[in-house]
Design a protein around this motif. Sequence first.
Motif, PDB file in Angstrom:
ATOM      1  N   THR A  68      37.022  35.613  38.149  1.00  0.00           N
ATOM      2  CA  THR A  68      38.091  36.510  37.715  1.00  0.00           C
ATOM      3  C   THR A  68      39.475  36.088  38.205  1.00  0.00           C
ATOM      4  O   THR A  68      40.475  36.614  37.719  1.00  0.00           O
ATOM      5  CB  THR A  68      37.804  37.941  38.192  1.00  0.00           C
ATOM      6  OG1 THR A  68      37.385  37.899  39.570  1.00  0.00           O
ATOM      7  CG2 THR A  68      36.697  38.559  37.362  1.00  0.00           C
ATOM      8  N   ASN A  87      41.189  34.857  35.151  1.00  0.00           N
ATOM      9  CA  ASN A  87      41.591  35.942  34.263  1.00  0.00           C
ATOM     10  C   ASN A  87      42.834  36.654  34.796  1.00  0.00           C
ATOM     11  O   ASN A  87      43.756  36.974  34.030  1.00  0.00           O
ATOM     12  CB  ASN A  87      40.453  36.955  34.122  1.00  0.00           C
ATOM     13  CG  ASN A  87      39.158  36.325  33.645  1.00  0.00           C
ATOM     14  OD1 ASN A  87      38.508  35.640  34.418  1.00  0.00           O
ATOM     15  ND2 ASN A  87      38.775  36.551  32.408  1.00  0.00           N
ATOM     16  N   SER A 136      33.730  36.502  34.229  1.00  0.00           N
ATOM     17  CA  SER A 136      34.766  37.532  34.189  1.00  0.00           C
ATOM     18  C   SER A 136      34.447  38.746  35.051  1.00  0.00           C
ATOM     19  O   SER A 136      35.273  39.654  35.157  1.00  0.00           O
ATOM     20  CB  SER A 136      34.982  37.987  32.739  1.00  0.00           C
ATOM     21  OG  SER A 136      33.774  38.490  32.193  1.00  0.00           O
TER      22      SER A 136
END
Length: 256
Positions: free
Chosen positions: A100, A103, A95
Amino acid sequence: MVKTDIGYTTVDAIVVRGRDLSKEIIGKFDFIDMIYHTTFARMPSAREKTMVTAILVTTADHGITPSSLAARLTYAGAPEAMQAAVAAGLLGAGSVFLGTMQNAAEMLIEAGRELGPDAGDEAVRDVARALILRYRQERRPLYGVGHPIHVNGDPRVATLRELARANDYYGVHWRLMDAISEVLIQEQGKKLPLNAVGAIASIVADMELDPMVARGLALVGRSAGLLAHLVEEKTQPIGRAAWELVLQDDPRNEVP
């Protein structure tokens, strides 16, 4: 019975998604074809190939990063296990670094459910404002904006946006990601321009792919970059030098 739909092997053949690997795939498929064939059980369109290629190229490498350092240091300690060095470089994809994109894609897809494909600019901005406020209240990281080096704007973004427009993948998720950055900069005075994570997440979301694919493609792309670092480490090693810098920084250590 335990089986997979992806493929199987017999004495005389290897079959992947119903096609003979030796006779129907090798020499006929390129790598993007194979990714789509194995993952989605279909061939990619020309515009899908363009965008996935762009993602793989974008994520391959950008110099010394936590992933490339991890790979080089592992190789320095175990040069007989190159695969372990590549794995070390990929294990830190989470993350904060490299992972990412997933995400950010999840963030855009969740927020984008409030918007139709023809949503007006102000409606998109309203959703962006609400998302920023909610994430701030929940103390959640806002993905896809800002960069420690490219403080004036990530140079990869404009190219990826242009490719997305040219291939009809500049949709509501791209618009939302752009709006998030614009609200932060123009309305809140924060220097958080859109970065490559946000651009790739927007592409994946507007291609209607599973967000997990964003991280997966980043890992596939980065594997090529890590291979390059290891080939260079073999002839121009810097892993040990990096380790020695850490040792030298602590006066209690004696550099061997």
